[in-house]
Design a protein around this motif. Structure first.
Motif, mmCIF file in Angstrom:
data_model
loop_
_atom_site.group_PDB
_atom_site.id
_atom_site.type_symbol
_atom_site.label_atom_id
_atom_site.label_comp_id
_atom_site.label_asym_id
_atom_site.label_seq_id
_atom_site.Cartn_x
_atom_site.Cartn_y
_atom_site.Cartn_z
ATOM 1 N N UNK A 235 -0.974 -24.775 -38.337
ATOM 2 C CA UNK A 235 -1.602 -23.783 -39.198
ATOM 3 C C UNK A 235 -0.524 -23.075 -40.017
ATOM 4 N N UNK A 236 -0.950 -22.381 -41.042
ATOM 5 C CA UNK A 236 0.025 -21.658 -41.858
ATOM 6 C C UNK A 236 0.775 -20.619 -41.041
ATOM 7 N N UNK A 237 0.071 -19.999 -40.109
ATOM 8 C CA UNK A 237 0.727 -18.999 -39.274
ATOM 9 C C UNK A 237 1.770 -19.651 -38.366
ATOM 10 N N UNK A 238 1.411 -20.774 -37.754
ATOM 11 C CA UNK A 238 2.371 -21.474 -36.889
ATOM 12 C C UNK A 238 3.590 -21.932 -37.684
ATOM 13 N N UNK A 239 3.343 -22.482 -38.877
ATOM 14 C CA UNK A 239 4.460 -22.938 -39.708
ATOM 15 C C UNK A 239 5.347 -21.780 -40.113
ATOM 16 N N UNK A 240 4.731 -20.662 -40.478
ATOM 17 C CA UNK A 240 5.513 -19.505 -40.908
ATOM 18 C C UNK A 240 6.334 -18.928 -39.761
#
Length: 456
Positions: A235-240
């Motif tokens: 997810x974008x949160x995990x990647x960030x």
């Protein structure tokens, strides 16, 4: 008969793949060796190109070209956002979404590098003028932007090849790039292009091989996705959460490689700083090679997370076995090697090189820990350790008193580098033990959190 050999080859390859699991020690070792060879080829080719350039153009032209190349490496490194490692973590599990992951990554990094490169080139107009030569300066700005955008994804192409289990393709790709760049450099400098010739050898090679590499990746990724089952993307949160701290740490690495010699030149003068620059490149070659070697651990852990501790311990053994003898050999032949490659004036810095290589021996343990934290997704821990080392070395260069601006004045700087790396190594080795002593509740994932220790 013509169809027999391809099918036989495919059957043989499938048998080898089944016999050698993706996360096995042998697979990780082969990947690590391929990444090591690839990085060494790139680093040595860069050093060789500067050695050749010094024999074809005068020092003023070398200075102009080095400004362009240093700016290129800074911009590309700062905007890569550590996505090369991110691809190796996420691509093995992406399945049919592999193509989406790869091209989204490229389309994020390249425009970012182009924008930052444009700002950089406008801020420092000498970069554009060097690349443009007799043409209008905006031509040079365009060339710099193209080179920055291309170089920002050069390593990303290698990461995709590794994740698709084609690690040795990175070796041939980097070798071909090095040969084309050195060949262009010689031709253009002989024709009298000077600094512009050095710059164009970089720009031309980058643009060509990025174009070729993109076509190759398009085919490989499509085939891999077609053979895969449904996968998952972060997810974008995990990647960030992973990329944010590690991108900052990567910026620290870029500053360590490129800013330290700039500071030394500013404080100790051009002549002494120039000697340090060439000596520092030897340390950078080892640092880059060891870092790439450890990147293979990320792939191994992604493919076999339950074996993280075992893979990390094996990676440490291989790292020390490969690099410690090389460092000892480098220290032994420091003076004659500098004399042979650069001349007697540079052999005066042999003691500085020996000290830096001794510090690099301590840093191997630090680089292993960085690789482990990277593989386990411990982004904040990775960033803290990398930035601590970079900041401390920078402080040493700034605060060490300047004497007569001779090579002898560089010895305290080199000693400071040794002390910093020794302190970082001791921290890495003792922190897990301190945490065990202060822990009140045993953790089931203790080996995975601190896989620098030998597995039980």
């Amino acid at each position: 008969m013509a169809a027999f050999f391809p099918e036989r080859w495919r059957r043989g390859r499938r048998r080898r793949d089944l016999a050698r699991p993706a996360g096995s020690d042998e697979s990780s070792a082969r990947t690590g060796v391929a990444l090591l060879v690839s990085s060494v080829i790139g680093a040595l080719a860069g050093l060789l190109s500067w050695v050749i350039a010094t024999r074809l153009v005068d020092p003023a032209e070398i200075g102009k070209a080095s400004q362009f190349v240093s700016a290129l490496l800074l911009v590309a490194g700062a905007t890569q956002l550590n996505l090369d490692v991110g691809l190796m973590r996420w691509l093995p599990g992406a399945g049919r979404a592999a193509g989406r992951l790869v091209w989204r990554t490229m389309l994020l990094v390249m425009p970012l590098a182009a924008v930052v490169g444009l700002v950089y080139a406008v801020t420092l107009p000498d970069i554009g003028r060097t690349a443009a030569g007799a043409a209008p300066p905006w031509v040079g700005v365009v060339l710099f932007v193209l080179a920055a955008a291309g170089w920002s994804v050069f390593t990303l192409h290698d990461s995709v090849l590794v994740a698709l289990r084609r690690p040795w393709w990175t070796v041939w790709r980097n070798a071909a790039f090095a040969l084309s760049r050195i060949g262009l450099l010689v031709v253009l400098c002989v024709l009298g292009f000077g600094a512009q010739g050095i710059v164009l050898s970089w720009v031309g090679s980058i643009v060509f091989w990025i174009a070729v590499g993109s076509l190759v990746l398009a085919v490989l990724v499509r085939r891999a996705a077609a053979r895969s089952a449904e996968g998952s993307l972060p997810t974008r949160r995990e990647a960030a959460r992973f990329l944010g701290p590690t991108a900052v740490a990567q910026l620290g690495t870029v500053l360590l490689y490129d800013q330290i010699p700039v500071l030394v030149v500013a404080r100790y003068g051009d002549a002494t700083g120039g000697r340090f620059f060439l000596v520092w490149q030897a340390v950078v070659v080892v640092d880059v090679a060891a870092t790439f070697f450890m990147n293979a651990l990320t792939l191994g852990v992604a493919q076999e997370p339950a074996q993280s501790a075992r893979l990390a311990a094996a990676a440490r053994r291989r790292l020390l076995v490969v690099f410690l003898p090389l460092l000892a050999l480098g220290a032994l032949v420091a003076a004659p090697a500098l004399d042979l490659v650069f001349g007697a004036a540079y052999a005066e810095a042999a003691d500085v090189l020996r000290l830096l290589l001794a510090g690099m021996a301590f840093r191997l343990v630090v680089l292993h820990e960085l690789g482990v934290r990277q593989a386990l997704g411990q982004a904040m821990g990775y960033a803290r350790l990398q930035l601590t080392s970079t900041v401390l070395v920078t402080v040493v260069v700034i605060v060490v008193p300047v004497g007569d601006r001779t090579v002898a004045d560089l010895v305290p700087v080199a000693i400071g580098y040794v002390v910093v790396q020794a302190l970082c190594m001791l921290t890495v080795l003792t922190l897990p033990a301190l945490r065990r002593l202060t822990a009140t509740t045993p953790r089931r994932d203790d080996d995975l959190t601190h896989p620098t220790r030998s597995p039980r």
